[in-house]
Design an enzyme around this catalytic site. Structure first.
Site, PDB file in Angstrom:
ATOM      1  CD1 TRP A  94      -1.089   2.597   2.075  1.00 43.83           C
ATOM      2  CD2 TRP A  94      -3.056   1.084   0.420  1.00 43.83           C
ATOM      3  NE1 TRP A  94      -1.984   3.237   1.766  1.00 43.83           N
ATOM      4  CE2 TRP A  94      -3.341   3.215   0.796  1.00 43.83           C
ATOM      5  CE3 TRP A  94      -3.607   0.751  -0.386  1.00 43.83           C
ATOM      6  CZ2 TRP A  94      -3.959   4.008   0.553  1.00 43.83           C
ATOM      7  CZ3 TRP A  94      -4.647   1.349  -0.778  1.00 43.83           C
ATOM      8  CH2 TRP A  94      -4.502   2.864  -0.496  1.00 43.83           C
ATOM      9  CG  ASP A 196      -1.521   1.504 -19.787  1.00 38.73           C
ATOM     10  OD1 ASP A 196      -1.662   3.162 -20.533  1.00 38.73           O
ATOM     11  OD2 ASP A 196      -2.247   1.490 -19.205  1.00 38.73           O
TER      12      ASP A 196
HETATM   13  P1  ADP Z   1      -6.809  -0.306 -12.543  1.00 44.05           P
HETATM   14  O1  ADP Z   1      -5.001  -1.529 -13.042  1.00 44.05           O
HETATM   15  O2  ADP Z   1      -7.656  -1.055 -12.003  1.00 44.05           O
HETATM   16  O3  ADP Z   1      -6.471   0.426 -13.421  1.00 44.05           O
HETATM   17  P2  ADP Z   1      -4.691   0.486 -10.863  1.00 44.05           P
HETATM   18  O4  ADP Z   1      -3.612  -0.007 -10.772  1.00 44.05           O
HETATM   19  O5  ADP Z   1      -4.636   1.747 -11.918  1.00 44.05           O
HETATM   20  O6  ADP Z   1      -6.569  -0.083 -11.549  1.00 44.05           O
HETATM   21  O7  ADP Z   1      -5.314   1.467  -9.441  1.00 44.05           O
HETATM   22  C1  ADP Z   1      -6.339   2.189  -9.597  1.00 44.05           C
HETATM   23  C2  ADP Z   1      -6.014   3.454  -8.613  1.00 44.05           C
HETATM   24  O8  ADP Z   1      -5.629   2.494  -7.009  1.00 44.05           O
HETATM   25  C3  ADP Z   1      -5.261   4.109  -9.164  1.00 44.05           C
HETATM   26  O9  ADP Z   1      -5.455   5.470  -9.924  1.00 44.05           O
HETATM   27  C4  ADP Z   1      -4.644   4.716  -7.534  1.00 44.05           C
HETATM   28  O10 ADP Z   1      -4.943   5.764  -7.224  1.00 44.05           O
HETATM   29  C5  ADP Z   1      -4.836   3.830  -6.432  1.00 44.05           C
HETATM   30  N1  ADP Z   1      -3.626   2.693  -6.081  1.00 44.05           N
HETATM   31  C6  ADP Z   1      -2.424   1.913  -7.275  1.00 44.05           C
HETATM   32  N2  ADP Z   1      -1.691   1.044  -6.695  1.00 44.05           N
HETATM   33  C7  ADP Z   1      -2.096   1.140  -5.339  1.00 44.05           C
HETATM   34  C8  ADP Z   1      -0.525   1.173  -4.399  1.00 44.05           C
HETATM   35  N3  ADP Z   1       0.184   0.216  -4.695  1.00 44.05           N
HETATM   36  N4  ADP Z   1      -0.748   1.642  -2.835  1.00 44.05           N
HETATM   37  C9  ADP Z   1      -1.888   2.692  -3.231  1.00 44.05           C
HETATM   38  N5  ADP Z   1      -2.705   3.045  -3.797  1.00 44.05           N
HETATM   39  C10 ADP Z   1      -3.198   1.873  -5.090  1.00 44.05           C
END
Ligand code: ADP
Length: 289
Positions: A94, A196
């Site tokens: 996280w 990406d």
């Molecule tokens: P998806 O694969 O569904 O597009 P993402 O990987 O882009 O999902 O993650 C969705 C959202 O979650 C991101 O825009 C970010 O705000 C949050 N997020 C992603 N990874 C983390 C992380 N490791 N810790 C906290 N928040 C995260």
């Protein structure tokens, strides 16, 4: 708590009580959660409908970036596949924090350093994904062939199958692909690219440290990455200035930019439909007439 999450925590070896579960918004594709156990805090994505190796590809991409020791990515604790109606999951560190004034510049410097990590060949081992679309790869001795065969052609063919290529658009795409060597270099540096990198795929961690998420990695021309950062915005001028301090833009950047943006626009055309047709046509007209 849903079975997939319970199972994932069990498999990664955290058997401590779960203290909080919160759904996280913002993902395009997956359901995302912030899970806190007594031991640790996790970001977990789950999905039933994805191809079996989807999260494995994401984990491997994050690992390739991590191994460059240039820019932070979340540590991946665990991933599995969707199987027999159960959802697949990926569990990672996280990340929490807020951008500081110098976060965009730090992102630019770190991305510049990441792009200095080069491979001998272009492409990637095996299939990956761009959004939810399958991305064929394999290793290529020149970037031009990779970009023609594995990027533009598959998107053209998919758009045609989906009824998104009228005669004129198709014929201009075919001409552009045939003449691609006029613009796209054969042997630029084969940089490790996030692949990406729009504004939603980086975030700030502790002390405002920039962190890349959700990659679609490939070894290729870094102009391809830079061009995408410019397509939908989200990257302030300090980002570009700091990038250029580390790694000046290649001389061919200006002439190739729109052809690289074309790939991402075709992906959007294929995923979201004809509303992306006009920007595609504008680029084709600029290069082909
Ligand atoms: P998806 O694969 O569904 O597009 P993402 O990987 O882009 O999902 O993650 C969705 C959202 O979650 C991101 O825009 C970010 O705000 C949050 N997020 C992603 N990874 C983390 C992380 N490791 N810790 C906290 N928040 C995260």
């Amino acid at each position: 708590m849903n079975h997939t999450i319970q199972n994932a925590l069990h498999n990664l070896g955290d058997h401590s009580p779960v203290e909080a579960i919160r759904q996280v918004a913002g993902g395009d594709i997956n359901e995302a959660y912030h899970i806190t156990t007594r031991e640790n805090s996790y970001f977990i994505k789950t999905n039933e409908g994805i191809p079996t190796h989807f999260f494995e590809v994401e984990a491997k991409g994050l690992e390739l970036i991590r191994n460059t020791n240039t820019i932070r990515v979340p540590y991946v604790y665990y991933f599995d596949r969707p199987e027999n109606g159960t959802a697949g999951a990926i569990v990672m560190e996280w990340i929490s924090g807020a951008p500081q004034n110098d976060t965009p510049a730090r992102l630019g410097r770190k991305l510049g350093a990441m792009h200095q990590v080069e491979n001998e060949r272009y492409g990637l081992k095996g299939e990956s994904f761009v959004g939810t679309l399958a991305q064929p790869n394999g290793w290529f001795g020149d970037w031009l062939s990779y970009y023609q065969k594995q990027r533009l052609l598959p998107q053209l063919e998919l758009a045609a199958r989906q009824g998104l290529m009228n005669h004129e658009r198709r014929s201009k795409m075919e001409q552009l692909i045939a003449q691609l060597d006029e613009w796209i270099p054969k042997h630029p540096g084969a940089s490790l690219l996030h692949g990406d990198l729009w504004g939603g795929n980086w975030m700030a961690g502790p002390d405002g440290e920039p962190c890349l998420i959700d990659p679609s990695v490939v070894y290729g021309d870094r102009s391809f990455e830079l061009a995408f950062t410019e397509l939908f915005g989200g990257f302030p001028k300090q980002f570009y200035e700091a990038y250029e301090d580390i790694h000046p833009f290649p001389p061919h950047y200006h002439d190739t930019k729109a052809i690289y943006q074309l790939f991402y626009l075709l992906v959007h055309l294929n995923l979201f439909g004809e509303s992306y047709g006009r920007p595609v046509d504008r680029i084709l007209t600029a290069y082909i007439g």
